[in-house]
Design an enzyme around this catalytic site. Sequence first.
Site: not given
Ligand code: NAP
Length: 265
Positions: A134, A147
């Site tokens: 991120s 984070y």
């Molecule tokens: N969205 C943004 O603006 C943003 C910005 C910068 C970086 N990121 C990064 O992008 C990546 C994806 O984020 P996102 O925005 O798609 O978030 P999200 O919609 O909240 O998805 C998070 C994912 O992580 C999985 N997860 C969470 N806890 C888990 C556990 N205990 N075991 C296995 N899987 C787990 C969830 O799956 P389940 O619920 O099915 O377990 C879900 O598929 C992350 O690394 C995040 O830090 C996101």
Amino acid sequence: MAAELQQSTVLVTGATGGIGQAIVRALHARGAHVIASGRNRKALEDLARELDGVEPLVADLADPAQVAALVFGRRIDVLVANAALPASGRLESFTEEEIDRALDVNLRAPMQLARTLLPGMRHRGSGHLVFISSLSGKMASAGACVYNATKFGLRGFGFALNEELRGTGVGATTVFPGFIREAGMFADSGVRLPRGVGTRTPADVARAVVRGIEKGPAEVDVAPRPLAYGARMFGFAPGLVTTVNRRLGSEPLADAIAKGQREKR
Ligand SMILES: NC(=O)c1ccc[n+]([C@@H]2O[C@H](COP(=O)([O-])OP(=O)(O)OC[C@H]3O[C@@H](n4cnc5c(N)ncnc54)[C@H](OP(=O)(O)O)[C@@H]3O)[C@@H](O)[C@H]2O)c1
């Protein structure tokens, strides 16, 4: 070092989330055999029904035994370590268990998955590891220290590992998204950004992942230029960048995002 996607087996963690689903779709469209992992069985099965050949695999990455079982005995050509918890909020609002879960899912699991998969990749002389960090892995701010710790950690891990792999045919790319609209942990928080703060989409992150695998850069930003440059500047002038961010309202923004993400902790 870059890898071919056509007919490669790619494990995507966090495949049920906003960004993970876009990554699965992009890799599937490139002809990869995608193993889609997460805890939400129904969301994984829906994805597998929609995309022919996608294999759903349920695992809780906070449990070390399930992390080990996820890859045991499997040939995986490419890992996309995308799963994470937002872990937003001020330190004293966390329980000990919440800190451990954030470290386990965001940092420990990607390291252990990479460690387990590397011998096979080295033996074959090909393969790629992608870590979704991120901009919070390059720029720290009040209200995101846990984070920040996990995402800075992933940056150091990914960069150093890519160096360790020089000359092996295997490589590592770390991806740094900024604020992502439409879906995912920021969009789900329901927070509106101040005017002028730009965003990118889950499809943009997915394109960066594909580029990482096919071209092999060590690091890729997915953010509008002002944000990406601000994060880079933090590396040599952290006090200055933090002062500017604070004056632009970064602290109330971080607190609002943490409130909107509380249930994902
Ligand atoms: N969205 C943004 O603006 C943003 C910005 C910068 C970086 N990121 C990064 O992008 C990546 C994806 O984020 P996102 O925005 O798609 O978030 P999200 O919609 O909240 O998805 C998070 C994912 O992580 C999985 N997860 C969470 N806890 C888990 C556990 N205990 N075991 C296995 N899987 C787990 C969830 O799956 P389940 O619920 O099915 O377990 C879900 O598929 C992350 O690394 C995040 O830090 C996101």
